[in-house]
Write a protein that holds these residues in place. Structure first.
Motif, PDB file in Angstrom:
ATOM      1  N   ASP A 156      79.534  -4.186  72.496  1.00 31.65           N
ATOM      2  CA  ASP A 156      80.352  -3.593  73.541  1.00 31.65           C
ATOM      3  C   ASP A 156      79.902  -4.012  74.936  1.00 31.65           C
ATOM      4  OD1 ASP A 156      81.851  -2.250  71.652  1.00 31.65           O
ATOM      5  OD2 ASP A 156      80.528  -0.504  71.658  1.00 31.65           O
ATOM      6  N   LEU A 157      79.194  -5.101  75.056  1.00 38.22           N
ATOM      7  CA  LEU A 157      78.707  -5.533  76.359  1.00 38.22           C
ATOM      8  C   LEU A 157      79.843  -6.102  77.202  1.00 38.22           C
ATOM      9  CD1 LEU A 157      75.375  -7.323  75.403  1.00 38.22           C
ATOM     10  CD2 LEU A 157      75.690  -4.989  76.225  1.00 38.22           C
ATOM     11  N   THR A 158      79.831  -5.761  78.484  1.00 43.98           N
ATOM     12  CA  THR A 158      80.819  -6.304  79.412  1.00 43.98           C
ATOM     13  C   THR A 158      80.375  -7.698  79.851  1.00 43.98           C
ATOM     14  OG1 THR A 158      79.707  -5.480  81.384  1.00 43.98           O
ATOM     15  CG2 THR A 158      81.266  -3.961  80.287  1.00 43.98           C
ATOM     16  N   PRO A 159      81.291  -8.487  80.407  1.00 44.76           N
ATOM     17  CA  PRO A 159      80.885  -9.798  80.928  1.00 44.76           C
ATOM     18  C   PRO A 159      79.776  -9.690  81.985  1.00 44.76           C
ATOM     19  CG  PRO A 159      83.263  -9.712  80.722  1.00 44.76           C
ATOM     20  CD  PRO A 159      82.748  -8.315  80.426  1.00 44.76           C
ATOM     21  N   SER A 160      79.814  -8.661  82.816  1.00 46.60           N
ATOM     22  CA  SER A 160      78.761  -8.482  83.831  1.00 46.60           C
ATOM     23  C   SER A 160      77.414  -8.203  83.178  1.00 46.60           C
ATOM     24  CB  SER A 160      79.108  -7.330  84.778  1.00 46.60           C
ATOM     25  OG  SER A 160      80.252  -7.647  85.522  1.00 46.60           O
ATOM     26  N   GLN A 161      77.403  -7.397  82.118  1.00 43.75           N
ATOM     27  CA  GLN A 161      76.157  -7.095  81.423  1.00 43.75           C
ATOM     28  C   GLN A 161      75.594  -8.353  80.759  1.00 43.75           C
ATOM     29  OE1 GLN A 161      77.640  -3.977  78.919  1.00 43.75           O
ATOM     30  NE2 GLN A 161      77.085  -2.356  80.375  1.00 43.75           N
ATOM     31  N   VAL A 162      76.464  -9.127  80.122  1.00 48.41           N
ATOM     32  CA  VAL A 162      76.029 -10.374  79.493  1.00 48.41           C
ATOM     33  C   VAL A 162      75.465 -11.316  80.557  1.00 48.41           C
ATOM     34  CG1 VAL A 162      76.823 -12.438  78.262  1.00 48.41           C
ATOM     35  CG2 VAL A 162      77.608 -10.186  77.531  1.00 48.41           C
ATOM     36  N   SER A 163      76.132 -11.400  81.703  1.00 48.30           N
ATOM     37  CA  SER A 163      75.672 -12.273  82.777  1.00 48.30           C
ATOM     38  C   SER A 163      74.286 -11.876  83.265  1.00 48.30           C
ATOM     39  CB  SER A 163      76.685 -12.239  83.930  1.00 48.30           C
ATOM     40  OG  SER A 163      76.294 -13.104  84.945  1.00 48.30           O
ATOM     41  N   VAL A 164      74.040 -10.575  83.405  1.00 45.71           N
ATOM     42  CA  VAL A 164      72.721 -10.098  83.846  1.00 45.71           C
ATOM     43  C   VAL A 164      71.658 -10.439  82.801  1.00 45.71           C
ATOM     44  CG1 VAL A 164      71.347  -8.008  84.270  1.00 45.71           C
ATOM     45  CG2 VAL A 164      73.547  -8.324  85.421  1.00 45.71           C
ATOM     46  N   LEU A 165      71.966 -10.235  81.541  1.00 51.81           N
ATOM     47  CA  LEU A 165      71.002 -10.567  80.483  1.00 51.81           C
ATOM     48  C   LEU A 165      70.670 -12.055  80.496  1.00 51.81           C
ATOM     49  CD1 LEU A 165      72.336  -8.399  77.515  1.00 51.81           C
ATOM     50  CD2 LEU A 165      70.356  -7.941  78.986  1.00 51.81           C
ATOM     51  N   LEU A 166      71.680 -12.890  80.620  1.00 57.60           N
ATOM     52  CA  LEU A 166      71.434 -14.329  80.640  1.00 57.60           C
ATOM     53  C   LEU A 166      70.656 -14.742  81.891  1.00 57.60           C
ATOM     54  CD1 LEU A 166      74.797 -15.649  79.178  1.00 57.60           C
ATOM     55  CD2 LEU A 166      72.588 -15.391  78.026  1.00 57.60           C
ATOM     56  N   ARG A 167      70.916 -14.078  83.002  1.00 57.53           N
ATOM     57  CA  ARG A 167      70.179 -14.351  84.238  1.00 57.53           C
ATOM     58  C   ARG A 167      68.701 -14.000  84.056  1.00 57.53           C
ATOM     59  NH1 ARG A 167      71.450 -17.003  88.749  1.00 57.53           N
ATOM     60  NH2 ARG A 167      73.486 -16.038  88.718  1.00 57.53           N
ATOM     61  N   LEU A 168      68.428 -12.843  83.451  1.00 62.85           N
ATOM     62  CA  LEU A 168      67.034 -12.444  83.210  1.00 62.85           C
ATOM     63  C   LEU A 168      66.361 -13.402  82.232  1.00 62.85           C
ATOM     64  CD1 LEU A 168      67.374  -8.560  83.029  1.00 62.85           C
ATOM     65  CD2 LEU A 168      66.142  -9.879  84.773  1.00 62.85           C
ATOM     66  N   GLU A 169      67.112 -13.863  81.255  1.00 59.67           N
ATOM     67  CA  GLU A 169      66.533 -14.806  80.301  1.00 59.67           C
ATOM     68  C   GLU A 169      66.201 -16.131  80.992  1.00 59.67           C
ATOM     69  OE1 GLU A 169      67.453 -17.020  76.096  1.00 59.67           O
ATOM     70  OE2 GLU A 169      69.046 -16.782  77.558  1.00 59.67           O
ATOM     71  N   LYS A 170      67.113 -16.606  81.809  1.00 60.91           N
ATOM     72  CA  LYS A 170      66.943 -17.904  82.461  1.00 60.91           C
ATOM     73  C   LYS A 170      65.904 -17.857  83.580  1.00 60.91           C
ATOM     74  CE  LYS A 170      69.498 -21.277  85.182  1.00 60.91           C
ATOM     75  NZ  LYS A 170      70.031 -21.086  86.504  1.00 60.91           N
ATOM     76  N   ASP A 171      66.012 -16.847  84.446  1.00 61.68           N
ATOM     77  CA  ASP A 171      65.179 -16.807  85.647  1.00 61.68           C
ATOM     78  C   ASP A 171      63.956 -15.907  85.541  1.00 61.68           C
ATOM     79  OD1 ASP A 171      67.004 -18.531  86.808  1.00 61.68           O
ATOM     80  OD2 ASP A 171      68.136 -16.914  87.775  1.00 61.68           O
ATOM     81  N   GLY A 172      63.880 -15.106  84.474  1.00 61.11           N
ATOM     82  CA  GLY A 172      62.742 -14.220  84.307  1.00 61.11           C
ATOM     83  C   GLY A 172      62.959 -12.869  84.972  1.00 61.11           C
ATOM     84  N   PRO A 173      61.943 -12.022  84.933  1.00 61.22           N
ATOM     85  CA  PRO A 173      62.052 -10.663  85.476  1.00 61.22           C
ATOM     86  C   PRO A 173      62.504 -10.659  86.938  1.00 61.22           C
ATOM     87  CG  PRO A 173      60.041 -10.900  84.204  1.00 61.22           C
ATOM     88  CD  PRO A 173      60.631 -12.274  84.340  1.00 61.22           C
ATOM     89  N   ALA A 174      63.234  -9.593  87.294  1.00 61.11           N
ATOM     90  CA  ALA A 174      63.755  -9.471  88.654  1.00 61.11           C
ATOM     91  C   ALA A 174      63.989  -8.012  88.985  1.00 61.11           C
ATOM     92  CB  ALA A 174      65.061 -10.248  88.785  1.00 61.11           C
ATOM     93  N   THR A 175      64.115  -7.718  90.256  1.00 63.90           N
ATOM     94  CA  THR A 175      64.488  -6.373  90.689  1.00 63.90           C
ATOM     95  C   THR A 175      66.007  -6.243  90.612  1.00 63.90           C
ATOM     96  OG1 THR A 175      64.738  -7.048  92.984  1.00 63.90           O
ATOM     97  CG2 THR A 175      62.549  -6.263  92.309  1.00 63.90           C
ATOM     98  N   ALA A 176      66.496  -5.010  90.632  1.00 64.69           N
ATOM     99  CA  ALA A 176      67.941  -4.777  90.605  1.00 64.69           C
ATOM    100  C   ALA A 176      68.597  -5.412  91.838  1.00 64.69           C
ATOM    101  CB  ALA A 176      68.237  -3.284  90.544  1.00 64.69           C
ATOM    102  N   SER A 177      67.957  -5.285  92.996  1.00 70.88           N
ATOM    103  CA  SER A 177      68.544  -5.880  94.201  1.00 70.88           C
ATOM    104  C   SER A 177      68.544  -7.407  94.110  1.00 70.88           C
ATOM    105  CB  SER A 177      67.822  -5.411  95.458  1.00 70.88           C
ATOM    106  OG  SER A 177      66.461  -5.759  95.415  1.00 70.88           O
ATOM    107  N   GLY A 178      67.502  -7.975  93.537  1.00 68.58           N
ATOM    108  CA  GLY A 178      67.463  -9.427  93.335  1.00 68.58           C
ATOM    109  C   GLY A 178      68.555  -9.885  92.385  1.00 68.58           C
ATOM    110  N   LEU A 179      68.743  -9.136  91.305  1.00 68.77           N
ATOM    111  CA  LEU A 179      69.810  -9.466  90.365  1.00 68.77           C
ATOM    112  C   LEU A 179      71.180  -9.370  91.032  1.00 68.77           C
ATOM    113  CD1 LEU A 179      68.587  -7.663  87.131  1.00 68.77           C
ATOM    114  CD2 LEU A 179      68.945 -10.126  87.410  1.00 68.77           C
ATOM    115  N   ALA A 180      71.379  -8.330  91.817  1.00 63.43           N
ATOM    116  CA  ALA A 180      72.655  -8.158  92.510  1.00 63.43           C
ATOM    117  C   ALA A 180      72.921  -9.352  93.427  1.00 63.43           C
ATOM    118  CB  ALA A 180      72.656  -6.855  93.307  1.00 63.43           C
ATOM    119  N   ARG A 181      71.914  -9.774  94.155  1.00 58.81           N
ATOM    120  CA  ARG A 181      72.052 -10.918  95.049  1.00 58.81           C
ATOM    121  C   ARG A 181      72.406 -12.177  94.253  1.00 58.81           C
ATOM    122  NH1 ARG A 181      68.120  -9.523  97.724  1.00 58.81           N
ATOM    123  NH2 ARG A 181      66.474 -10.509  96.530  1.00 58.81           N
TER     124      ARG A 181
END
Length: 151
Positions: free
Chosen positions: A40-65
């Motif tokens: 049931d993941l949304t495209p935004s949720q999938v995008s955040v997961l892939l971003r964390l996988e690719k770029d590593g740990p981040a803050t919520a504000s960093g992810l938003a940016r």
């Protein structure tokens, strides 16, 4: 055929190829997406997961940016991912006001299993639908496609 009309024809051919390639790439992407259950993941949720996988740990504000959204919009996405057990937060080492978000092992397993399912489907489909000679043509075409996208 003169030189100018030859260039116009080549440009029209390239335009038609670009349209067909774009449509085909979209269809392949959809077919691959069907092969791995994202639940049931949304495209935004999938995008955040892939971003964390690719770029590593981040803050919520960093992810938003990085995702091009307001920090307030990232909060519900992170909350849903945390409640699903896909993301965990830990204190920022130098700024106690921030939380560093990272993927859980369960999420990494889910990502790996999804990729394996897509790879398996594509491998089986290539083997079933393309002759060995066509598979060689596909390999050559992949080389050409790589030249289009690599810098």
């Amino acid at each position: 055929m003169n030189r100018q009309s030859s260039r116009k024809a080549a440009s029209a051919d390239a335009h038609a190829l670009a349209g067909e390639l774009r449509a085909l790439a979209g269809k392949l992407k959809r077919r691959l997406r069907e092969q791995a259950d994202v639940g049931d993941l949304t495209p935004s949720q999938v995008s955040v997961l892939l971003r964390l996988e690719k770029d590593g740990p981040a803050t919520a504000s960093g992810l938003a940016r990085m995702e091009g959204m307001r920090p307030q919009s990232m909060g519900p996405i992170i909350a849903a991912l945390e409640s699903a057990g896909l993301v965990r937060g830990s204190p920022h080492p130098t700024d106690g006001r921030q939380i560093i978000l990272s993927l859980t092992e369960a999420c990494r397993t889910r990502i790996d299993e999804g990729r394996a399912a897509r790879q398996d489907w594509l491998s089986r489909t290539i083997a079933a639908r393309l002759s060995p000679a066509e598979q060689q043509q596909l390999a050559a075409a992949i080389g050409l496609l790589r030249r289009l996208v690599d810098d």
